[in-house]
Design an enzyme around this catalytic site. Sequence first.
Site, PDB file in Angstrom:
ATOM      1  N   ASN A  10       0.867  -1.178   0.000  1.00  0.00           N
ATOM      2  CA  ASN A  10       0.000   0.000   0.000  1.00  0.00           C
ATOM      3  C   ASN A  10       0.905   1.229   0.000  1.00  0.00           C
ATOM      4  O   ASN A  10       1.541   1.527   1.004  1.00  0.00           O
ATOM      5  CB  ASN A  10      -0.889  -0.048   1.260  1.00  0.00           C
ATOM      6  CG  ASN A  10      -1.680   1.233   1.455  1.00  0.00           C
ATOM      7  OD1 ASN A  10      -1.764   2.074   0.557  1.00  0.00           O
ATOM      8  ND2 ASN A  10      -2.260   1.383   2.642  1.00  0.00           N
ATOM      9  N   LYS A  12       0.092   4.282  -0.228  1.00  0.00           N
ATOM     10  CA  LYS A  12      -0.530   5.466   0.388  1.00  0.00           C
ATOM     11  C   LYS A  12      -0.342   6.699  -0.498  1.00  0.00           C
ATOM     12  O   LYS A  12      -0.302   6.580  -1.719  1.00  0.00           O
ATOM     13  CB  LYS A  12       0.004   5.672   1.814  1.00  0.00           C
ATOM     14  CG  LYS A  12      -0.163   4.406   2.659  1.00  0.00           C
ATOM     15  CD  LYS A  12       0.049   4.605   4.130  1.00  0.00           C
ATOM     16  CE  LYS A  12      -0.170   3.253   4.838  1.00  0.00           C
ATOM     17  NZ  LYS A  12      -0.078   3.354   6.287  1.00  0.00           N
ATOM     18  N   HIS A  96      -9.537   1.009   4.789  1.00  0.00           N
ATOM     19  CA  HIS A  96      -8.261   1.184   5.485  1.00  0.00           C
ATOM     20  C   HIS A  96      -8.465   2.080   6.709  1.00  0.00           C
ATOM     21  O   HIS A  96      -9.285   3.004   6.673  1.00  0.00           O
ATOM     22  CB  HIS A  96      -7.225   1.807   4.539  1.00  0.00           C
ATOM     23  CG  HIS A  96      -5.850   1.797   5.121  1.00  0.00           C
ATOM     24  ND1 HIS A  96      -5.419   2.764   5.995  1.00  0.00           N
ATOM     25  CD2 HIS A  96      -4.827   0.915   4.996  1.00  0.00           C
ATOM     26  CE1 HIS A  96      -4.183   2.475   6.376  1.00  0.00           C
ATOM     27  NE2 HIS A  96      -3.803   1.360   5.785  1.00  0.00           N
ATOM     28  N   GLU A  98      -6.894   4.486   7.836  1.00  0.00           N
ATOM     29  CA  GLU A  98      -6.736   5.923   7.585  1.00  0.00           C
ATOM     30  C   GLU A  98      -8.016   6.507   6.976  1.00  0.00           C
ATOM     31  O   GLU A  98      -8.386   7.645   7.260  1.00  0.00           O
ATOM     32  CB  GLU A  98      -5.500   6.163   6.705  1.00  0.00           C
ATOM     33  CG  GLU A  98      -4.216   5.969   7.518  1.00  0.00           C
ATOM     34  CD  GLU A  98      -3.038   5.421   6.741  1.00  0.00           C
ATOM     35  OE1 GLU A  98      -3.013   5.519   5.504  1.00  0.00           O
ATOM     36  OE2 GLU A  98      -2.126   4.859   7.389  1.00  0.00           O
ATOM     37  N   GLU A 168      -5.464  -5.218  10.347  1.00  0.00           N
ATOM     38  CA  GLU A 168      -4.424  -4.231  10.628  1.00  0.00           C
ATOM     39  C   GLU A 168      -4.738  -3.504  11.929  1.00  0.00           C
ATOM     40  O   GLU A 168      -5.526  -2.560  11.938  1.00  0.00           O
ATOM     41  CB  GLU A 168      -4.360  -3.202   9.496  1.00  0.00           C
ATOM     42  CG  GLU A 168      -4.038  -3.788   8.147  1.00  0.00           C
ATOM     43  CD  GLU A 168      -3.488  -2.736   7.195  1.00  0.00           C
ATOM     44  OE1 GLU A 168      -2.356  -2.911   6.729  1.00  0.00           O
ATOM     45  OE2 GLU A 168      -4.176  -1.723   6.945  1.00  0.00           O
ATOM     46  N   GLY A 174       2.316   2.025  10.854  1.00  0.00           N
ATOM     47  CA  GLY A 174       3.255   3.132  10.744  1.00  0.00           C
ATOM     48  C   GLY A 174       3.939   3.505  12.049  1.00  0.00           C
ATOM     49  O   GLY A 174       4.591   4.533  12.157  1.00  0.00           O
ATOM     50  N   SER A 214       3.286  -2.353  10.296  1.00  0.00           N
ATOM     51  CA  SER A 214       4.735  -2.434  10.502  1.00  0.00           C
ATOM     52  C   SER A 214       5.344  -3.776  10.088  1.00  0.00           C
ATOM     53  O   SER A 214       6.264  -4.280  10.734  1.00  0.00           O
ATOM     54  CB  SER A 214       5.104  -2.091  11.948  1.00  0.00           C
ATOM     55  OG  SER A 214       4.691  -0.768  12.260  1.00  0.00           O
TER      56      SER A 214
HETATM   57  P1  PGA Z   1       2.754   0.151   7.679  1.00  0.00           P
HETATM   58  O1  PGA Z   1       1.290   0.368   7.025  1.00  0.00           O
HETATM   59  O2  PGA Z   1       3.289  -1.114   7.072  1.00  0.00           O
HETATM   60  O3  PGA Z   1       3.520   1.372   7.304  1.00  0.00           O
HETATM   61  O4  PGA Z   1       2.537   0.008   9.154  1.00  0.00           O
HETATM   62  C1  PGA Z   1       0.427  -0.701   6.792  1.00  0.00           C
HETATM   63  C2  PGA Z   1      -0.862  -0.199   6.186  1.00  0.00           C
HETATM   64  O5  PGA Z   1      -1.309   0.894   6.557  1.00  0.00           O
HETATM   65  O6  PGA Z   1      -1.459  -0.869   5.319  1.00  0.00           O
END
Ligand code: PGA
Length: 251
Positions: A10, A12, A96, A98, A168, A174, A214
């Site tokens: 992803n 982003k 997601h 976010e 997740e 993140g 992560s």
């Molecule tokens: P990350 O993000 O690997 O940077 O923690 C995962 C995601 O948001 O899909």
Amino acid sequence: MLRRALIAGNWKMHMTVEDARELAIRVAEAAKDATDRDVLIAPPFTAIGAVAAAVAESAVTVAAQNVCWEEKGAFTGEISPVMLKDQGATAAIIGHSERRQIFQENDALINQRVAGALRFGLAVVFCIGETLDERESGQTLSVLEEQIRGGLKGVAGAEMADVVIAYEPVWAIGTGKTASTEQAQEAHAFIRRLLQELYEKDVAEQARILYGGSVKPANIDELMAQPDIDGALVGGAALDAESFGRIINYK
Ligand code: PGA
């Protein structure tokens, strides 16, 4: 193996078209020997066409990071499933954290997106996950259940072949904090049991459940060794060809 693994990146809100094209070429190169697993990358909308063209000769497929449920119309700021397919995407990430947290998308809206994507023939990577508060107050499993019941409402068992679930935990995205493999496996096993309750045994057994939050070269092997973890949804580490290449080629 019962389920084919899926490693998804992803990206982003990162990458100009040119940077995206370069990274996509390197991902395709890193994935070329990983023939027993699927690789999916989700660039921002603006780079989907270029990325799809760059990986067209490879087995890597392309997803969007969100999708509207209608084919066209007065939906300012949205992108339709038909437009995404036209650019070469075959899937969309939906729900997601976010989107849920920053843009206030709720289960009902996410459910509309899921239904629309499936109706127009886009596969779905449906994301769920609890916040730190929810985990600390013992609500993890009930939150996951609510998100699944809400987000997959009306989705038929046969359509589940085109749905991948991504667990997740919000507190692991993140942040550099990964759920322990036990925490992840526990959530994944719970999700699979719930799918069995909502659908049938073979739907639950065939459903791919990805872990995200992560994921990096240092933890992918251990995560993938868990019986109910069928792949990963990778954010930060997917922006680096070397790291993502190592994740794709997990052992
Ligand atoms: P990350 O993000 O690997 O940077 O923690 C995962 C995601 O948001 O899909």
